[in-house]
Motif scaffolding. Structure first.
Motif, mmCIF file in Angstrom:
data_model
loop_
_atom_site.group_PDB
_atom_site.id
_atom_site.type_symbol
_atom_site.label_atom_id
_atom_site.label_comp_id
_atom_site.label_asym_id
_atom_site.label_seq_id
_atom_site.Cartn_x
_atom_site.Cartn_y
_atom_site.Cartn_z
ATOM 1 N N ILE A 115 -1.510 -27.996 15.134
ATOM 2 C CA ILE A 115 -2.479 -29.181 14.477
ATOM 3 C C ILE A 115 -2.546 -28.738 13.107
ATOM 4 C CG2 ILE A 115 -3.588 -29.598 16.516
ATOM 5 C CD1 ILE A 115 -6.050 -28.014 15.841
ATOM 6 N N SER A 173 -7.584 -27.401 8.827
ATOM 7 C CA SER A 173 -9.044 -27.802 8.676
ATOM 8 C C SER A 173 -9.798 -26.985 8.046
ATOM 9 C CB SER A 173 -9.596 -28.524 9.919
ATOM 10 O OG SER A 173 -11.054 -29.090 9.547
ATOM 11 N N SER A 216 -8.488 -23.549 13.602
ATOM 12 C CA SER A 216 -7.430 -23.819 14.316
ATOM 13 C C SER A 216 -7.175 -22.733 15.258
ATOM 14 C CB SER A 216 -6.029 -24.363 13.358
ATOM 15 O OG SER A 216 -6.482 -25.391 12.796
ATOM 16 N N LEU A 234 -9.664 -32.038 18.760
ATOM 17 C CA LEU A 234 -7.966 -32.190 18.643
ATOM 18 C C LEU A 234 -8.086 -33.209 17.481
ATOM 19 C CD1 LEU A 234 -6.684 -32.776 22.189
ATOM 20 C CD2 LEU A 234 -6.055 -30.782 20.667
ATOM 21 N N PRO A 235 -7.161 -33.308 16.723
ATOM 22 C CA PRO A 235 -6.552 -34.350 15.571
ATOM 23 C C PRO A 235 -7.057 -35.575 16.163
ATOM 24 C CG PRO A 235 -5.113 -32.496 15.395
ATOM 25 C CD PRO A 235 -5.906 -32.466 16.891
ATOM 26 N N SER A 286 -4.656 -40.846 8.768
ATOM 27 C CA SER A 286 -5.081 -40.120 10.116
ATOM 28 C C SER A 286 -6.424 -40.111 10.122
ATOM 29 C CB SER A 286 -4.745 -38.601 9.533
ATOM 30 O OG SER A 286 -3.425 -38.249 9.436
ATOM 31 N N PRO A 289 -10.824 -35.927 13.321
ATOM 32 C CA PRO A 289 -10.733 -35.019 14.464
ATOM 33 C C PRO A 289 -11.761 -35.502 15.757
ATOM 34 C CG PRO A 289 -10.590 -33.575 12.737
ATOM 35 C CD PRO A 289 -10.927 -34.948 12.261
ATOM 36 N N ASP A 321 -0.616 -23.938 22.594
ATOM 37 C CA ASP A 321 -1.094 -25.238 21.672
ATOM 38 C C ASP A 321 -2.140 -24.849 21.270
ATOM 39 O OD1 ASP A 321 0.782 -26.688 23.024
ATOM 40 O OD2 ASP A 321 -0.387 -27.622 24.557
ATOM 41 N N GLN A 322 -2.551 -25.673 20.247
ATOM 42 C CA GLN A 322 -3.744 -25.522 19.090
ATOM 43 C C GLN A 322 -4.681 -26.181 19.484
ATOM 44 O OE1 GLN A 322 -2.244 -25.083 15.023
ATOM 45 N NE2 GLN A 322 -2.470 -22.946 15.183
ATOM 46 N N VAL A 323 -6.010 -26.099 19.225
ATOM 47 C CA VAL A 323 -7.207 -26.913 19.271
ATOM 48 C C VAL A 323 -8.127 -26.484 18.031
ATOM 49 C CG1 VAL A 323 -6.961 -27.290 21.824
ATOM 50 C CG2 VAL A 323 -8.627 -25.500 20.777
ATOM 51 N N TYR A 324 -9.104 -27.410 17.784
ATOM 52 C CA TYR A 324 -9.879 -27.182 16.563
ATOM 53 C C TYR A 324 -11.082 -26.606 17.494
ATOM 54 C CZ TYR A 324 -7.771 -29.968 13.328
ATOM 55 O OH TYR A 324 -6.702 -30.360 12.390
#
Length: 276
Positions: free
Chosen positions: A10, A13, A18, A54-55, A64, A67, A106-109
């Motif tokens: 992602i 931010s 992240s 997530l974005p 965009s 998030p 996977d990435q998340v915020y």
């Protein structure tokens, strides 16, 4: 041979960390747990919550979106090297509709500022600590129950988890084993920890809502002291459905227990961020 997809990364931010997902466990079709790496700078108290997200999905103009973030209680104890979470699955949910698809890598915020009232600091000292939860409200109590400080402050620690179906009892084996595999609290928990699961819509040894267990005294079976809440010795944390929290909070107030906060510790606490 099955091809593994590449991890979903992602955009960076300035407002959020992240972080990479380390594992995912699906309990059933509407409940899952996951963990993420813990940033070196991330500090929290057992029982607090943090924003996860997530974005946003870009609109038709190609710009965009912000998030999509939601508050999640941290299920891991404050000393853990990773951060665990427990979530429902909402097929069309703005966040959980996508979050339930995550895989390791996977990435998340992750928000930078955990907060909350389901912490020991918001409670006065006592002898018995009751952690009363329904559904995913169990999450903060998985954190609190694995905190060594809780066993220094209370003689008995009771986790009550109310769900509709048996397979909704997340982490049941770990809790029934009295946290026997925990590296820090297993010895104390063996003597001081109690777990009471209850199911409302399937056959189960205990089949009742939490308020009913309080009224008929079953909540207190096997514990020292009286079969009712005592304002002098009992402390309570509540997390879960709004209906359960309101009903039980009313019962506690009738027994003379006063709601506490970080600024003014009391005899019971509610995580109001999750209460409508």
């Amino acid at each position: 041979m099955t091809d593994l997809r590449a991890p979903v990364l992602i955009p960076e931010s300035t407002a959020f960390h992240s972080v990479a997902v380390t594992w995912v466990r699906h309990w059933n079709e509407h409940l899952f747990s996951f963990a993420v790496e813990r940033p070196a700078s991330f500090r929290f108290r057992s029982g607090e919550f943090v924003m996860i997200g997530l974005p946003g999905i870009a609109g038709e103009d190609g710009k965009s979106a912000k998030p999509v973030m939601r508050a999640y209680s941290i299920a891991s104890p404050a000393w853990a090297e990773e951060l665990e979470f427990l979530s429902i699955k909402v097929p069309e949910g703005p966040l959980t509709g996508r979050l339930q698809q995550i895989e390791p890598g996977d990435q998340v915020y992750l928000g930078k500022k955990p907060t909350g009232t389901l912490v020991l600091d918001a409670l006065l000292g006592g002898r018995r600590l009751f952690l009363l939860s329904t559904g995913t409200g169990l999450a903060p109590f998985l954190s609190v129950a694995r905190d060594p400080d809780v066993y220094e402050r209370f003689d008995e620690v009771v986790v009550v988890h109310g769900v509709r179906r048996v397979d909704d009892l997340a982490w049941r084996e770990m809790l029934e084993a009295k946290l026997a595999e925990d590296p820090l609290v297993s010895e104390q928990a063996a003597a001081q920890f109690r777990y009471l699961p209850t199911v409302t819509r399937e056959d189960f040894p205990v089949q009742a809502r939490i308020p009913a267990l309080i009224e008929d005294g079953r909540l207190f079976d096997g514990l020292g002291g009286e079969a009712k809440f005592d304002a002098e010795n009992d402390r309570v944390m509540l997390c879960g459905s709004t209906a359960m929290i309101r009903e039980v909070a009313g019962m506690l107030e009738q027994r003379g227990l006063v709601e506490g906060s970080n600024a003014n510790p009391g005899q019971f606490v509610i995580e109001r961020a999750f209460v409508d």
